[in-house]
Every structure is written in C-alpha cells, then in structure tokens.
Design a protein around this motif. Structure first.
Motif, PDB file in Angstrom:
ATOM      1  N   PRO A 250      -6.496  10.619   3.404  1.00 45.91           N
ATOM      2  CA  PRO A 250      -7.088  11.603   4.316  1.00 45.91           C
ATOM      3  C   PRO A 250      -7.207  11.081   5.740  1.00 45.91           C
ATOM      4  CG  PRO A 250      -8.313  11.513   2.258  1.00 45.91           C
ATOM      5  CD  PRO A 250      -7.346  10.370   2.221  1.00 45.91           C
ATOM      6  N   ASP A 251      -6.816  11.929   6.693  1.00 48.67           N
ATOM      7  CA  ASP A 251      -6.887  11.572   8.106  1.00 48.67           C
ATOM      8  C   ASP A 251      -6.989  12.874   8.899  1.00 48.67           C
ATOM      9  OD1 ASP A 251      -6.548  10.852  10.725  1.00 48.67           O
ATOM     10  OD2 ASP A 251      -4.763   9.640  10.406  1.00 48.67           O
ATOM     11  N   PRO A 252      -8.179  13.224   9.384  1.00 51.40           N
ATOM     12  CA  PRO A 252      -8.359  14.526  10.035  1.00 51.40           C
ATOM     13  C   PRO A 252      -7.515  14.722  11.276  1.00 51.40           C
ATOM     14  CG  PRO A 252     -10.279  13.110  10.358  1.00 51.40           C
ATOM     15  CD  PRO A 252      -9.414  12.436   9.337  1.00 51.40           C
ATOM     16  N   ASP A 253      -7.040  13.629  11.875  1.00 52.05           N
ATOM     17  CA  ASP A 253      -6.245  13.739  13.100  1.00 52.05           C
ATOM     18  C   ASP A 253      -4.741  13.738  12.840  1.00 52.05           C
ATOM     19  OD1 ASP A 253      -8.553  13.725  14.730  1.00 52.05           O
ATOM     20  OD2 ASP A 253      -8.655  11.546  14.608  1.00 52.05           O
ATOM     21  N   HIS A 254      -4.343  13.646  11.576  1.00 53.51           N
ATOM     22  CA  HIS A 254      -2.914  13.505  11.263  1.00 53.51           C
ATOM     23  C   HIS A 254      -2.230  14.866  11.182  1.00 53.51           C
ATOM     24  CE1 HIS A 254       0.627  11.428   9.626  1.00 53.51           C
ATOM     25  NE2 HIS A 254       0.754  12.458   8.833  1.00 53.51           N
ATOM     26  N   GLU A 255      -1.147  15.018  11.911  1.00 56.97           N
ATOM     27  CA  GLU A 255      -0.258  16.182  11.799  1.00 56.97           C
ATOM     28  C   GLU A 255       1.166  15.664  11.753  1.00 56.97           C
ATOM     29  OE1 GLU A 255      -0.571  19.328  14.562  1.00 56.97           O
ATOM     30  OE2 GLU A 255      -2.700  19.686  14.227  1.00 56.97           O
ATOM     31  N   GLU A 256       1.907  16.091  10.766  1.00 59.92           N
ATOM     32  CA  GLU A 256       3.284  15.618  10.604  1.00 59.92           C
ATOM     33  C   GLU A 256       4.125  16.758  10.037  1.00 59.92           C
ATOM     34  OE1 GLU A 256       5.575  11.722   8.678  1.00 59.92           O
ATOM     35  OE2 GLU A 256       3.548  12.247   8.038  1.00 59.92           O
ATOM     36  N   TYR A 257       5.257  16.985  10.652  1.00 53.61           N
ATOM     37  CA  TYR A 257       6.126  18.084  10.260  1.00 53.61           C
ATOM     38  C   TYR A 257       7.530  17.534  10.002  1.00 53.61           C
ATOM     39  CZ  TYR A 257       2.291  20.628  12.379  1.00 53.61           C
ATOM     40  OH  TYR A 257       1.031  21.096  12.706  1.00 53.61           O
ATOM     41  N   MET A 258       8.036  17.702   8.792  1.00 52.74           N
ATOM     42  CA  MET A 258       9.393  17.246   8.513  1.00 52.74           C
ATOM     43  C   MET A 258      10.371  18.059   9.346  1.00 52.74           C
ATOM     44  SD  MET A 258      11.567  17.031   4.945  1.00 52.74           S
ATOM     45  CE  MET A 258      10.503  15.796   4.190  1.00 52.74           C
ATOM     46  N   THR A 259      11.318  17.361   9.954  1.00 50.42           N
ATOM     47  CA  THR A 259      12.334  18.032  10.752  1.00 50.42           C
ATOM     48  C   THR A 259      13.601  18.227   9.939  1.00 50.42           C
ATOM     49  OG1 THR A 259      13.021  15.889  11.647  1.00 50.42           O
ATOM     50  CG2 THR A 259      11.430  17.170  12.935  1.00 50.42           C
ATOM     51  N   ALA A 260      14.448  19.130  10.400  1.00 52.62           N
ATOM     52  CA  ALA A 260      15.630  19.499   9.631  1.00 52.62           C
ATOM     53  C   ALA A 260      16.637  18.367   9.527  1.00 52.62           C
ATOM     54  CB  ALA A 260      16.285  20.732  10.252  1.00 52.62           C
ATOM     55  N   ASP A 261      16.724  17.516  10.559  1.00 49.52           N
ATOM     56  CA  ASP A 261      17.666  16.401  10.466  1.00 49.52           C
ATOM     57  C   ASP A 261      17.242  15.414   9.386  1.00 49.52           C
ATOM     58  OD1 ASP A 261      15.524  15.964  12.383  1.00 49.52           O
ATOM     59  OD2 ASP A 261      16.424  14.022  12.791  1.00 49.52           O
ATOM     60  N   VAL A 262      15.933  15.151   9.289  1.00 45.39           N
ATOM     61  CA  VAL A 262      15.438  14.270   8.230  1.00 45.39           C
ATOM     62  C   VAL A 262      15.701  14.896   6.868  1.00 45.39           C
ATOM     63  CG1 VAL A 262      13.354  13.275   7.211  1.00 45.39           C
ATOM     64  CG2 VAL A 262      13.703  13.190   9.688  1.00 45.39           C
ATOM     65  N   ALA A 263      15.414  16.183   6.746  1.00 46.42           N
ATOM     66  CA  ALA A 263      15.642  16.871   5.470  1.00 46.42           C
ATOM     67  C   ALA A 263      17.112  16.864   5.093  1.00 46.42           C
ATOM     68  CB  ALA A 263      15.128  18.306   5.566  1.00 46.42           C
ATOM     69  N   ALA A 264      17.980  17.117   6.065  1.00 50.27           N
ATOM     70  CA  ALA A 264      19.415  17.107   5.789  1.00 50.27           C
ATOM     71  C   ALA A 264      19.874  15.733   5.334  1.00 50.27           C
ATOM     72  CB  ALA A 264      20.190  17.551   7.026  1.00 50.27           C
ATOM     73  N   GLY A 265      19.313  14.681   5.945  1.00 48.54           N
ATOM     74  CA  GLY A 265      19.658  13.331   5.530  1.00 48.54           C
ATOM     75  C   GLY A 265      19.258  13.046   4.098  1.00 48.54           C
ATOM     76  N   LEU A 266      18.085  13.532   3.708  1.00 50.54           N
ATOM     77  CA  LEU A 266      17.637  13.339   2.325  1.00 50.54           C
ATOM     78  C   LEU A 266      18.530  14.106   1.351  1.00 50.54           C
ATOM     79  CD1 LEU A 266      13.773  13.631   2.858  1.00 50.54           C
ATOM     80  CD2 LEU A 266      15.006  11.576   2.143  1.00 50.54           C
ATOM     81  N   LEU A 267      18.819  15.361   1.678  1.00 48.52           N
ATOM     82  CA  LEU A 267      19.637  16.178   0.769  1.00 48.52           C
ATOM     83  C   LEU A 267      21.084  15.713   0.740  1.00 48.52           C
ATOM     84  CD1 LEU A 267      18.282  19.781   1.496  1.00 48.52           C
ATOM     85  CD2 LEU A 267      17.685  18.261  -0.396  1.00 48.52           C
ATOM     86  N   ALA A 268      21.558  15.102   1.831  1.00 51.38           N
ATOM     87  CA  ALA A 268      22.940  14.609   1.866  1.00 51.38           C
ATOM     88  C   ALA A 268      23.163  13.493   0.859  1.00 51.38           C
ATOM     89  CB  ALA A 268      23.288  14.118   3.272  1.00 51.38           C
ATOM     90  N   GLU A 269      22.087  12.852   0.416  1.00 48.44           N
ATOM     91  CA  GLU A 269      22.229  11.837  -0.621  1.00 48.44           C
ATOM     92  C   GLU A 269      22.695  12.455  -1.940  1.00 48.44           C
ATOM     93  OE1 GLU A 269      18.563   9.736  -0.928  1.00 48.44           O
ATOM     94  OE2 GLU A 269      18.512   9.177   1.190  1.00 48.44           O
ATOM     95  N   GLU A 270      22.411  13.736  -2.127  1.00 48.27           N
ATOM     96  CA  GLU A 270      22.839  14.457  -3.334  1.00 48.27           C
ATOM     97  C   GLU A 270      24.102  15.276  -3.087  1.00 48.27           C
ATOM     98  OE1 GLU A 270      21.522  14.403  -6.377  1.00 48.27           O
ATOM     99  OE2 GLU A 270      19.873  13.054  -5.897  1.00 48.27           O
ATOM    100  N   TRP A 271      24.191  15.903  -1.909  1.00 48.50           N
ATOM    101  CA  TRP A 271      25.301  16.810  -1.615  1.00 48.50           C
ATOM    102  C   TRP A 271      25.810  16.542  -0.196  1.00 48.50           C
ATOM    103  CZ3 TRP A 271      20.398  18.792  -3.053  1.00 48.50           C
ATOM    104  CH2 TRP A 271      20.269  19.165  -4.393  1.00 48.50           C
ATOM    105  N   GLU A 272      26.475  15.433   0.007  1.00 46.86           N
ATOM    106  CA  GLU A 272      26.852  14.986   1.352  1.00 46.86           C
ATOM    107  C   GLU A 272      27.645  16.017   2.122  1.00 46.86           C
ATOM    108  OE1 GLU A 272      29.165  11.240   3.518  1.00 46.86           O
ATOM    109  OE2 GLU A 272      29.166  11.441   1.338  1.00 46.86           O
ATOM    110  N   ASP A 273      28.613  16.639   1.465  1.00 50.26           N
ATOM    111  CA  ASP A 273      29.522  17.539   2.176  1.00 50.26           C
ATOM    112  C   ASP A 273      29.160  19.014   2.004  1.00 50.26           C
ATOM    113  OD1 ASP A 273      31.095  15.460   3.167  1.00 50.26           O
ATOM    114  OD2 ASP A 273      32.277  15.376   1.325  1.00 50.26           O
ATOM    115  N   ALA A 274      28.002  19.292   1.413  1.00 46.19           N
ATOM    116  CA  ALA A 274      27.621  20.687   1.171  1.00 46.19           C
ATOM    117  C   ALA A 274      27.265  21.391   2.474  1.00 46.19           C
ATOM    118  CB  ALA A 274      26.434  20.748   0.211  1.00 46.19           C
TER     119      ALA A 274
END
Length: 265
Positions: free
Chosen positions: A179-203
């Motif tokens: 818990p951290d009341p001052d924490h805000e973090e939003y996943m960005t699409a480039d990070v998400a694409a990098g994670l999903l590319a591990e499963e479907w690189e050329d999709a």
C-alpha cells in the motif's frame, strides 16, 4: 436514491447530459478513480466544472466501508461516479446490491466505455469481439511473464476468429512494495506489447491510446514493432484481432496505419 453515473472517457465534459443533471442534483457526490480515471481532468476540476463537492473514496472505502455512501443515499440523493461506464469493467454491482438490500432505490446513468470506443476507433466490428482480459504488471501477479489466464483468453478468442480487448493494469494506492497512497502507475501499450510479444512476436495488434480525447492514437502493427514505439500519456489498451473481415482490414490500414501485407496474412 443512489445513482451510479459513468463519466465517459476523457474530461469533465464527457458525461452525458442525463449524467450531468443527476450529478448536479445530488445532495452528496462520491467517486472512485482506482479502477480507471479521466485522462483530461482530475477530481478537483470535475467538481469545479459541475459546481459540486466530490468525496473521493479509495478501494477500501468503497468495498469494505460503503456505509457512508449508503447512509447518504438513504437520507437523500447520492451520486457515485466512475470513469467510463459505472457497471462495465469498473463494476460496482456489490454496492448496488447492498443499497437494494437496504431498500434504497438505485439507477444507472451509462457512459461511454473503453471497449466501445476501441471498436469505434479501430473499425473492428463490435460483435466480433470475444472475452476481454486484463494484463497486470508482472509484480502484481508474482511472475515475470504473461499470466496463463491472459494467454488462454487470447488463444481461445483467436481460435474462434474473435478479437480480444486487453485492458492494461492500473495501480492507484498500491505499488510493488504494498500500500502506498501516493502511488499511481499506468501500464503503457509499448510495455504491454513487449510482454505479449513473448508469446506472439509477429501477431498483429492495435494500440488505442487516450480514447475519447482530442489526441487519441490508434496504431496497428506486429507486437514486436509496437513494443519499440511510444504512445504518450495514458490511458492505453491493446486489441489483438482475430480473423479480419475485408472492411476491418481496410479500416486498420486506413485508420491505424497497419501494413497492408500484415492484415492480409
């Protein structure tokens, strides 16, 4: 009366006329922005625009201690605000059921959702979408990769030729260490694409950034290529298309700059 109001996607003006009237008529106004938020306005700007006081509640204040909201609704007219549509993804059915159990009348004033906007912006047909999923930050699920549930959802939709909306994780009030009341973090699409590319690189995938804003971005390419791009401020989501109708393929080329060769594979 407890009125659930969806604020739409972008700023203080994105709420419907019906929602605006219900918001301004309420005796007390509550809101939560831990499941999603307006990218173009904060709570103070929202309150100032509509001439109301807004009591922002954290997750515990909604899910574990809803009595102040329910008491206000029992004694008068209370409004409960969320970004998007208050009963789609940012679902608060439990709060509504608690109100009904106490004999409190409820109603829902709908707002535009990220999923409907994704269909509209990309040109992918709404009835060709399958089950949606949410991609969490790796630290949030205790692993360093894509959770099996996300992989299974996307694969099941792809096998049926259906598109998948992938919502990207939001962490408000809690971070990697707890818990951290001052924490805000939003996943960005480039990070998400990098994670999903591990499963479907050329999709093929489609990024939708800041849906509902004047500077919304829609970009289609291979996941590996999207992982190397930047898409600006949040909120972002990804769509992993299934089989494409020829009109959908044309839309991705014309609206999202998809390589023609990729949508025709």
């Amino acid at each position: 009366m407890l009125t659930f109001i969806g604020l739409g996607l972008y700023d203080e003006r994105s709420v419907t006329v019906e929602g605006r009237e219900a918001l301004r008529a309420a005796d007390r106004v509550f809101a939560e922005f831990y499941t999603s938020r307006l990218v173009g306005a904060d709570a103070s700007e929202l309150a100032a625009h509509h001439g109301v006081d807004i009591e922002v509640r954290d997750r515990a204040g909604v899910e574990q201690d809803p009595e102040p909201i329910l008491d206000a609704a029992a004694d008068g007219d209370a409004a409960f605000l969320t970004a998007g549509d208050t009963m789609i993804s940012t679902t608060h059915t439990d709060l509504r059921l608690r109100a009904e159990e106490r004999g409190i009348d409820t109603r829902v004033v709908h707002g535009v959702t990220a999923q409907s906007a994704a269909s509209s912006l990309t040109g992918l047909q709404n009835y060709r979408f399958g089950k949606a999923t949410t991609l969490p930050f790796p630290y949030a699920h205790g692993g360093g990769d894509v959770p099996a549930s996300v992989v299974e959802t996307i694969e099941a939709n792809r096998e049926r030729g259906l598109h998948t909306v992938v919502y990207l994780d939001i962490k408000v009030g809690t971070g990697p260490t707890g818990p951290d009341p001052d924490h805000e973090e939003y996943m960005t699409a480039d990070v998400a694409a990098g994670l999903l590319a591990e499963e479907w690189e050329d999709a093929l995938a489609v990024v939708v950034a800041r849906a509902g804003s004047p500077d919304a971005v829609v970009a289609a390419d291979r996941l590996s290529a999207l992982a190397d791009r930047e898409f600006g401020d949040p909120l972002h989501l990804l769509v992993v298309p299934g089989d494409l109708h020829h009109v959908e393929a044309d839309a991705l080329v014309g609206l999202a700059d998809a390589p023609r060769s990729l949508v025709e594979e």
